[in-house]
Design an enzyme around this catalytic site. Sequence first.
Site, PDB file in Angstrom:
ATOM      1  N   GLY A 107       0.943  -1.358  -0.049  1.00  0.00           N
ATOM      2  CA  GLY A 107       0.026  -0.029  -0.018  1.00  0.00           C
ATOM      3  C   GLY A 107       0.781   1.305  -0.003  1.00  0.00           C
ATOM      4  CG  HIS A 144     -16.135  25.411   6.496  1.00  0.00           C
ATOM      5  ND1 HIS A 144     -17.607  25.264   5.870  1.00  0.00           N
ATOM      6  CD2 HIS A 144     -16.156  25.669   7.739  1.00  0.00           C
ATOM      7  CE1 HIS A 144     -18.176  25.313   6.909  1.00  0.00           C
ATOM      8  NE2 HIS A 144     -17.694  25.481   8.186  1.00  0.00           N
ATOM      9  CE  LYS A 160     -25.944  23.859   9.274  1.00  0.00           C
ATOM     10  NZ  LYS A 160     -25.178  23.818   8.053  1.00  0.00           N
ATOM     11  NE  ARG A 220     -23.201  21.136  10.580  1.00  0.00           N
ATOM     12  CZ  ARG A 220     -23.918  20.184   9.585  1.00  0.00           C
ATOM     13  NH1 ARG A 220     -23.955  18.891  10.084  1.00  0.00           N
ATOM     14  NH2 ARG A 220     -24.207  20.616   8.561  1.00  0.00           N
ATOM     15  CB  THR A 249     -26.143  14.585   3.166  1.00  0.00           C
ATOM     16  OG1 THR A 249     -26.651  15.880   3.834  1.00  0.00           O
ATOM     17  CG2 THR A 249     -25.152  13.694   4.214  1.00  0.00           C
ATOM     18  CB  THR A 261     -27.043  22.329   4.916  1.00  0.00           C
ATOM     19  OG1 THR A 261     -26.497  21.681   6.154  1.00  0.00           O
ATOM     20  CG2 THR A 261     -26.838  23.936   5.205  1.00  0.00           C
TER      21      THR A 261
END
Length: 318
Positions: free
Chosen positions: A35, A131, A200, A202, A231, A234
């Site tokens: 690997g 981000h 929102k 989290r 996903t 949001t």
Amino acid sequence: MLLFGLDTQASFDRALAAELGVPLAAHEARAFEDGEYKLRPLADPRGADVYVVQSLHGDDRASPHDKLCALLMFVATLRDHGAARVTAVVPYLAYARKDRRTKPFDPVTSRYVAQWLEAAGMTQLVVLEAHNPAALDNAFRCPVQHLQAHPAFDAVADELGDGPLAVASPDPGGVKRAQLWREHLEGRRGGPVGFAMVDKRRSAGVVSGTELVAGDVEGADVLLLDDLIATGGTLVRAARALRAAGARRVVACAAHGLFVEGAERTLADTALDRVVVCDSVPAFRVPAASPLRARLTVASCVPMFAHALRQSRASWLQ
């Protein structure tokens, strides 16, 4: 100028080379039975201004950790063999989401990645829509070019026509990102563009908060802007809130489309009219026959990267 693309199957690397009008420099990638692997430049880097392209998303061939390790070792190899400057061109930067401590003993992974890359000898980073740009600047000590994704989505905004338009953030953390695009669009359109934010919160991976919309979206086409789609939960949650507040159409735009397990089902929600992402991460997790694929648009960020590298190169040569 030497341009290396570490992922030999990545269309982004080839498209960037074509946009710049330079060939991808050759390198050897050798895997061992256990690997481990070896990366070696086949072009002499001595005294060169070198650019290494590596998007740090996981796929069916390598994890984000594998790709980060490959980038670290290749940067170190180039500096070890005399490269004058090594710029890491990272369309998607892994581990940027955890950029501050919110609980006792939390890691700050964005800073750790910065320390590793700088220790390896990276002299500059070019990245798309991290981000938290402020946290990114604080994490790195070397120069960082942070490219905003919204110019890649201007054509999508133009297609919506001249009716009422608003830009929305799906959470408080993305307000500045959305405001910058709003100001940009007002300059392009020569008129006002609305703004909204959806509540929102989290904690420990659990999203909470009311479906409160701050801003007026009644009768408007809304461009819902975020840095990434995992996903899709949001964005769908925000789109439903915007629809309830009177939005006519909601188009989700995100720099990075990760589309992890469950995204295809979640993003089928009728609250979203369309989903637009950049080509920083290939949409390989969305099958060609998927209903999401029919509503998905991939906008190229290659011209923005090419422009940034040309500017960087010109500045270095002065």
